[in-house]
Design an enzyme around this catalytic site. Structure first.
Site, PDB file in Angstrom:
ATOM      1  N   LEU A  60      30.126 -21.064   5.892  1.00  0.00           N
ATOM      2  CA  LEU A  60      29.340 -19.954   5.330  1.00  0.00           C
ATOM      3  C   LEU A  60      28.541 -19.224   6.411  1.00  0.00           C
ATOM      4  CD1 LEU A  60      28.104 -21.503   1.942  1.00  0.00           C
ATOM      5  CD2 LEU A  60      30.186 -20.192   2.420  1.00  0.00           C
ATOM      6  N   ASN A  91      28.747 -26.137  11.637  1.00  0.00           N
ATOM      7  CA  ASN A  91      28.867 -25.456  12.935  1.00  0.00           C
ATOM      8  C   ASN A  91      28.245 -24.065  12.884  1.00  0.00           C
ATOM      9  OD1 ASN A  91      30.969 -24.507  11.288  1.00  0.00           O
ATOM     10  ND2 ASN A  91      32.373 -24.193  12.996  1.00  0.00           N
ATOM     11  N   HIS A 178      37.591 -33.689  11.984  1.00  0.00           N
ATOM     12  CA  HIS A 178      38.484 -32.632  12.472  1.00  0.00           C
ATOM     13  C   HIS A 178      39.332 -33.312  13.543  1.00  0.00           C
ATOM     14  CE1 HIS A 178      39.162 -28.460  14.324  1.00  0.00           C
ATOM     15  NE2 HIS A 178      39.554 -29.287  15.282  1.00  0.00           N
ATOM     16  N   HIS A 231      41.819 -30.762   6.953  1.00  0.00           N
ATOM     17  CA  HIS A 231      42.969 -29.879   7.242  1.00  0.00           C
ATOM     18  C   HIS A 231      44.113 -30.530   8.006  1.00  0.00           C
ATOM     19  CE1 HIS A 231      40.726 -29.553  10.999  1.00  0.00           C
ATOM     20  NE2 HIS A 231      39.872 -28.676  10.539  1.00  0.00           N
ATOM     21  N   ASP A 304      39.031 -24.500   4.167  1.00  0.00           N
ATOM     22  CA  ASP A 304      38.622 -24.176   5.544  1.00  0.00           C
ATOM     23  C   ASP A 304      38.329 -22.675   5.660  1.00  0.00           C
ATOM     24  OD1 ASP A 304      37.893 -24.371   8.188  1.00  0.00           O
ATOM     25  OD2 ASP A 304      39.898 -24.865   8.940  1.00  0.00           O
ATOM     26  N   HIS A 308      35.424 -14.454  10.010  1.00  0.00           N
ATOM     27  CA  HIS A 308      35.053 -13.985  11.349  1.00  0.00           C
ATOM     28  C   HIS A 308      34.958 -12.463  11.309  1.00  0.00           C
ATOM     29  CE1 HIS A 308      35.247 -17.743  13.516  1.00  0.00           C
ATOM     30  NE2 HIS A 308      36.460 -17.996  13.079  1.00  0.00           N
ATOM     31  N   PRO A 322      39.505 -18.765  16.072  1.00  0.00           N
ATOM     32  CA  PRO A 322      40.423 -19.290  15.060  1.00  0.00           C
ATOM     33  C   PRO A 322      39.759 -19.331  13.687  1.00  0.00           C
ATOM     34  CG  PRO A 322      39.480 -21.100  16.307  1.00  0.00           C
ATOM     35  CD  PRO A 322      38.910 -19.831  16.892  1.00  0.00           C
TER      36      PRO A 322
HETATM   37  O1  DOR Z   1      40.235 -22.334  12.334  1.00  0.00           O
HETATM   38  C1  DOR Z   1      39.162 -22.922  12.338  1.00  0.00           C
HETATM   39  N1  DOR Z   1      38.002 -22.252  12.185  1.00  0.00           N
HETATM   40  N2  DOR Z   1      39.139 -24.244  12.505  1.00  0.00           N
HETATM   41  C2  DOR Z   1      37.993 -24.919  12.675  1.00  0.00           C
HETATM   42  O2  DOR Z   1      38.042 -26.110  12.848  1.00  0.00           O
HETATM   43  C3  DOR Z   1      36.703 -24.215  12.694  1.00  0.00           C
HETATM   44  C4  DOR Z   1      36.786 -22.947  11.966  1.00  0.00           C
HETATM   45  C5  DOR Z   1      35.627 -22.034  12.238  1.00  0.00           C
HETATM   46  O3  DOR Z   1      34.475 -22.474  12.233  1.00  0.00           O
HETATM   47  O4  DOR Z   1      35.866 -20.835  12.399  1.00  0.00           O
HETATM   48 ZN    ZN Z   2      38.233 -27.986  11.450  1.00  0.00          ZN
END
Ligand code: DOR
Ligand code: ZN
EC number: 3.5.2.3
Length: 430
Positions: A60, A91, A178, A231, A304, A308, A322
């Protein structure tokens, strides 16, 4: 006092019926009731009634990443996707490795009130992988953390992982790993295989996942602790899990919608919307994921959901972050990959999207059977709807959906959290 009457709903896809709801609890199930005065009526129009969905894995982004998502926008996306509880990964910036940060996330979720937001606590301080965070303090905080993870990073050090499992076990919490041996994935940009070789991208070998899962199953067995694997993406990880489960290891696993549907064949255009960690794998892997989910070796679907902002995605492949959106498309991808091919019925959908995740996350009032005396926490699904995904129309702040322009089956007609409608006909009910 009666709050809500849901009419013409089909629990688990069965015969249509009505549900009378009082103070957030189902009081009566059966047809032929007229609504008592002043009661809100939700005509389900024959939609399939399921327990509200529980997502063990969302990002989030708050605090610190509000340009990509906030707890508010993420809660909207969750409610619209049929979710009534989500687990928010730590994170963030600052990292959710203390009671202060997990309580902030928990409080914001409760203020918004559309979905139960359960913060996941970090395993190590600052996600640094070196020092255990104060798991007990987070567990005993108002957020009552029951899941710990360094997601985005692997807890690579076996001694730290062992200690984390031991502490978690004492707290009745679960460690969500992970699984990625960072020594094997240094510089990796795509699944290690023919496609990456052709595109000139450094490969992320399947063994980087399998070896960590095998190691962690051994550690979890010894610690008599609960391990959850985030995942999973490779066919051979499934075989590791199958063996560990057969030996009584307390391990559960999730698969994402994108690892059920998409393969590394999509990478040829170098569009970073397809960049995700773990990477999209092969068609053999997606097939194995579907079979293992049907069989129960994979316990749950978790999105997941990884928003972004454009600045992190509209860039060249190597520099892009990613992750992909998932909350509003999860059900449709599950219908496409599992329900329509006959691999899961509606009871199965309830199991993987609601019941098992609630058990793993230790949520007492989510993932409950649809029955009198149980919480009125539901997703209402029209399985015959078809819609075209447009990132710009999704509720998330970011628009990085890999399904842009795809026509997907199934729509969430309404979401109900303890008797309150949180989403209806594609709109959040504030
Ligand atoms: O694709 C991913 N995005 N894998 C992850 O483990 C973290 C996540 C992210 O926080 O964007
Ligand atoms: Zn992950």
């Amino acid at each position: 006092m009666t709050d809500l009457l849901i009419t013409n709903a089909r629990p688990y896809g069965g015969d249509p019926t009505d549900l009378l709801i009082t103070d957030g609890v189902v009081t009566t199930i059966g047809t032929g009731r007229s609504a008592p005065d002043g009661v809100e009526v939700l005509d389900a129009g024959g939609a399939v009634l399921l327990p509200g969905f529980v997502d063990l894995h969302v990002h989030l982004r708050e605090p610190g990443g509000e340009e990509s998502e906030t707890i508010e926008t993420g809660s909207h996306a969750a409610a619209l996707g049929g979710f009534t509880a989500v687990f928010a990964m730590p994170n963030t910036d600052p990292v959710a490795d203390s009671d202060v940060v997990v309580e902030h996330v928990w409080r914001r979720g409760a203020e918004i009130g559309l979905v139960d937001v359960h913060p996941v606590g970090a395993v190590t301080v600052g996600l640094g992988g070196e020092r255990l965070a104060e798991l007990g303090t987070m567990a005993n905080s108002r957020a009552a953390v029951r899941m710990f993870s360094d997601d985005g990073r692997c807890v690579n050090d076996p001694l730290i992982m062992r200690r984390a499992l031991e502490y978690a076990s004492a707290l009745d919490a679960v460690v969500a790993q992970h699984a990625e041996d960072h020594r094997l994935t240094a510089g990796a940009q795509a699944h290690e295989g023919a496609v990456a070789a052709r595109l000139g991208l450094t490969g992320w070998p399947a063994t980087a996942e399998e070896t960590i899962v095998a190691r962690d199953c051994a550690l979890a067995r010894e610690a008599r602790a609960r391990l959850h694997v985030c995942h999973i993406s490779t066919a051979r990880t499934i075989e590791v899990l199958r063996a560990a489960k057969a030996q009584g290891v307390q391990v559960s696993a999730e698969v994402t919608p994108h690892h059920l549907l998409l393969t590394d064949g999509r990478l040829t255009g170098y569009d970073p919307v397809n960049k995700v960690n773990p990477p999209l794998r092969t068609a053999d892997d997606t097939r194995a994921m579907r079979e293992a989910l049907a069989e129960g070796v994979i316990d749950v679907v978790a999105t997941d959901h990884a928003p972004h902002a454009a600045q992190y995605k509209d860039t060249e492949w190597q520099a892009a972050k990613p992750g992909m959106l998932g909350l509003q498309t999860a059900l449709s991808v599950l219908i496409e990959t599992m329900v329509e091919p006959g691999l899961l019925d509606w009871y199965g959908v309830a199991r993987v999207l609601s019941e098992r995740p609630a058990e793993i996350g230790r949520l007492a009032d989510q993932g409950r059977p649809i029955a009198e005396g149980e919480p009125a926490t539901f997703a209402l699904v029209d399985p015959d709807a078809v819609w075209t995904v447009r990132g710009a129309n999704l509720a998330s702040k970011a628009a990085n959906t890999p399904y842009e322009g795809m026509r997907l089956p199934g729509a969430v007609v309404a979401t109900v959290l303890r008797g309150r409608i949180t989403a209806r006909d594609g709109k959040v009910q504030a």
